[in-house]
Design a protein around this motif. Structure first.
Motif, PDB file in Angstrom:
ATOM      1  N   PRO A  36       0.813  -1.225   0.000  1.00 47.57           N
ATOM      2  CA  PRO A  36       0.000   0.000   0.000  1.00 47.57           C
ATOM      3  C   PRO A  36       0.847   1.276   0.000  1.00 47.57           C
ATOM      4  O   PRO A  36       0.496   2.247  -0.673  1.00 47.57           O
ATOM      5  N   GLU A  37       1.961   1.254   0.713  1.00 41.26           N
ATOM      6  CA  GLU A  37       2.806   2.462   0.797  1.00 41.26           C
ATOM      7  C   GLU A  37       3.434   2.804  -0.547  1.00 41.26           C
ATOM      8  O   GLU A  37       3.380   3.959  -0.978  1.00 41.26           O
ATOM      9  N   THR A  38       4.018   1.812  -1.215  1.00 40.35           N
ATOM     10  CA  THR A  38       4.670   2.103  -2.499  1.00 40.35           C
ATOM     11  C   THR A  38       3.641   2.423  -3.585  1.00 40.35           C
ATOM     12  O   THR A  38       3.860   3.327  -4.394  1.00 40.35           O
ATOM     13  N   ALA A  39       2.523   1.691  -3.592  1.00 42.63           N
ATOM     14  CA  ALA A  39       1.494   1.953  -4.605  1.00 42.63           C
ATOM     15  C   ALA A  39       0.864   3.326  -4.410  1.00 42.63           C
ATOM     16  O   ALA A  39       0.645   4.056  -5.371  1.00 42.63           O
ATOM     17  N   THR A  40       0.610   3.697  -3.160  1.00 43.28           N
ATOM     18  CA  THR A  40       0.032   5.017  -2.878  1.00 43.28           C
ATOM     19  C   THR A  40       0.966   6.122  -3.352  1.00 43.28           C
ATOM     20  O   THR A  40       0.527   7.081  -4.003  1.00 43.28           O
ATOM     21  N   ALA A  41       2.248   6.006  -3.058  1.00 42.96           N
ATOM     22  CA  ALA A  41       3.225   7.032  -3.471  1.00 42.96           C
ATOM     23  C   ALA A  41       3.361   7.096  -4.991  1.00 42.96           C
ATOM     24  O   ALA A  41       3.387   8.187  -5.575  1.00 42.96           O
ATOM     25  N   ALA A  42       3.428   5.932  -5.646  1.00 45.17           N
ATOM     26  CA  ALA A  42       3.571   5.905  -7.103  1.00 45.17           C
ATOM     27  C   ALA A  42       2.335   6.465  -7.796  1.00 45.17           C
ATOM     28  O   ALA A  42       2.444   7.211  -8.781  1.00 45.17           O
ATOM     29  N   LEU A  43       1.150   6.118  -7.301  1.00 45.43           N
ATOM     30  CA  LEU A  43      -0.077   6.638  -7.903  1.00 45.43           C
ATOM     31  C   LEU A  43      -0.212   8.140  -7.656  1.00 45.43           C
ATOM     32  O   LEU A  43      -0.673   8.876  -8.526  1.00 45.43           O
ATOM     33  N   LYS A  44       0.197   8.613  -6.479  1.00 45.86           N
ATOM     34  CA  LYS A  44       0.166  10.050  -6.187  1.00 45.86           C
ATOM     35  C   LYS A  44       1.063  10.801  -7.162  1.00 45.86           C
ATOM     36  O   LYS A  44       0.710  11.879  -7.648  1.00 45.86           O
ATOM     37  N   ALA A  45       2.230  10.224  -7.478  1.00 42.21           N
ATOM     38  CA  ALA A  45       3.142  10.849  -8.444  1.00 42.21           C
ATOM     39  C   ALA A  45       2.521  10.923  -9.840  1.00 42.21           C
ATOM     40  O   ALA A  45       2.885  11.785 -10.637  1.00 42.21           O
ATOM     41  N   LYS A  46       1.566  10.033 -10.113  1.00 43.66           N
ATOM     42  CA  LYS A  46       0.853  10.038 -11.398  1.00 43.66           C
ATOM     43  C   LYS A  46      -0.390  10.912 -11.357  1.00 43.66           C
ATOM     44  O   LYS A  46      -1.174  10.935 -12.306  1.00 43.66           O
ATOM     45  N   GLY A  47      -0.630  11.594 -10.233  1.00 42.39           N
ATOM     46  CA  GLY A  47      -1.780  12.493 -10.141  1.00 42.39           C
ATOM     47  C   GLY A  47      -3.056  11.816  -9.698  1.00 42.39           C
ATOM     48  O   GLY A  47      -4.153  12.242 -10.062  1.00 42.39           O
ATOM     49  N   CYS A  48      -2.924  10.755  -8.897  1.00 45.33           N
ATOM     50  CA  CYS A  48      -4.084   9.973  -8.466  1.00 45.33           C
ATOM     51  C   CYS A  48      -4.011   9.768  -6.953  1.00 45.33           C
ATOM     52  O   CYS A  48      -3.063   9.152  -6.469  1.00 45.33           O
ATOM     53  N   THR A  49      -4.980  10.270  -6.220  1.00 46.75           N
ATOM     54  CA  THR A  49      -5.010  10.111  -4.765  1.00 46.75           C
ATOM     55  C   THR A  49      -5.795   8.851  -4.403  1.00 46.75           C
ATOM     56  O   THR A  49      -6.962   8.722  -4.757  1.00 46.75           O
TER      57      THR A  49
END
Length: 91
Positions: A36-49
């Protein structure tokens, strides 16, 4: 009345669009990770919360909202590779 040339207008539009190009939505094939931590950070970098994660049909489903449009997205992640395998907009 001010006269604007086509090249000046194109440059102005490109400058305005640049911040949005940097935050493209997640796409199939993007590697976002399996925790969850890595996916959340990677998706946030793509503009997705990310709002929540759940298991669905052998995949990790991340329920997100697109930061630019506010549109709800479902991002499906392969739990073995951490890659995005499908992206759906909620209706």
């Amino acid at each position: 009345m001010t006269r604007v040339t086509v090249p000046a207008l194109a440059l102005a539009l490109a400058i305005c669009a640049a911040p949005f190009a940097a935050q493209a939505a997640p796409a199939v094939g993007d590697e976002v990770g399996t925790t969850p931590e890595t996916a959340t950070a990677a998706l946030k970098a793509k503009g997705c919360t990310v709002k929540e994660f759940e298991a669905e049909d052998g995949k990790i489903e991340a329920k997100c909202s697109d930061d630019a449009s506010g549109k709800a997205l479902e991002v499906y992640i392969d739990p073995a590779s951490g890659k995005v395998v499908e992206v759906k907009g909620e209706e």
